[in-house]
Design a protein around this motif. Structure first.
Motif, short mmCIF file in Angstrom:
data_model
loop_
_atom_site.label_atom_id
_atom_site.label_comp_id
_atom_site.label_asym_id
_atom_site.label_seq_id
_atom_site.Cartn_x
_atom_site.Cartn_y
_atom_site.Cartn_z
N GLU A 288 -0.26 -6.57 9.04
CA GLU A 288 1.02 -6.44 8.32
C GLU A 288 1.27 -4.99 7.92
O GLU A 288 2.39 -4.47 8.07
CB GLU A 288 1.02 -7.34 7.09
N LYS A 289 0.25 -4.33 7.41
CA LYS A 289 0.39 -2.93 6.99
C LYS A 289 0.66 -2.02 8.18
O LYS A 289 1.47 -1.09 8.10
CB LYS A 289 -0.87 -2.47 6.25
N ASP B 242 -5.30 -10.17 9.14
CA ASP B 242 -3.84 -10.30 9.12
C ASP B 242 -3.20 -9.34 8.13
O ASP B 242 -2.10 -8.81 8.39
CB ASP B 242 -3.46 -11.74 8.75
N THR B 243 -3.86 -9.09 7.00
CA THR B 243 -3.29 -8.17 6.02
C THR B 243 -3.19 -6.75 6.57
O THR B 243 -2.23 -6.03 6.28
CB THR B 243 -4.16 -8.15 4.74
#
Length: 221
Positions: free
Chosen positions: A188-189, A184-185
């Protein structure tokens, strides 16, 4: 696992090991998986050779022989010694054209950059060639539409509705890494990156570059 089996064989066969022949005692795996044991036996990053890399890129971008991108991949990946894998000396032969001899089966020929057994190692040259190959495919007139049609069925160029979404990012990632999940990180990026580009198609090109050039892609999965 192979090093554990090897150590067990050494222990069981040692003259100093005074055990009854009717009794087997196995050491716990934790007792051999220690930092000093790993240093003794060594570790190395597994990388794919030139044949695998070329094949994987052709599969992701659906490169067919008539496309100019296919020839570019050969020159950048298959015929570049930095990807390793060697050549087929037994399959190589020459034919005479006029007064000069030339390779009859070019893909079996060693050429000037490859030896019969080329090691597969990580290098700056390999990474540079990978970046060039990814750009050829991502900006290719034939290959970009094909990979985008896999991500977005019915895709056509220039549509604002084609912008990246979290779900589409996952679909595109699965084309490159078929054994892992996109964190998920990272999503997001990538969304921040794509939102910084006004054109939807160009946003996808940046996303695809991130996937294609990732060190995790094209290793031995």
């Amino acid at each position: 696992m192979r090093s554990i089996r090897f150590l067990l064989l050494l222990v069981l066969s040692s003259p100093a090991c005074d055990m009854a022949r009717t009794r087997l005692v196995f050491m716990e795996p934790e007792s051999v998986v220690q930092s000093e044991k790993l240093e003794t036996f060594g570790q190395s990053l597994q990388l794919a050779d030139r044949s695998y890399v070329e094949s994987a890129l052709k599969d992701v971008f659906e490169v067919t022989p008539e496309f100019p991108e296919a020839k570019q991949l050969e020159d950048l990946i298959y015929f570049d010694g930095s990807f390793g894998g060697g050549c087929d000396l037994y399959g190589a032969s020459e034919v005479v054209s006029g007064t000069a001899a030339q390779a009859e089966f070019k893909r079996a020929s060693c050429g000037i950059k490859l030896s019969e057994s080329q090691p597969v190692t990580s290098s700056a040259q390999r990474m540079a060639q990978t970046v060039k190959a990814c750009d050829v495919l991502i900006y290719g007139a034939n290959t970009f539409p094909r990979v985008m049609a896999k991500v977005i069925p019915g895709w056509t160029a220039g549509r604002a509705a084609n912008r990246p979404t979290p779900e589409r990012l996952k679909v595109a990632y699965a084309l490159f890494d078929r054994t892992g999940l996109l964190p998920d990180t990272v999503i997001e990026k990538l969304m921040d990156l794509s939102n910084s580009v006004s054109d939807a198609d160009e946003a996808w090109r940046w996303v695809l570059k991130a996937y294609c050039e990732s060190p995790e892609f094209l290793q031995a999965w």
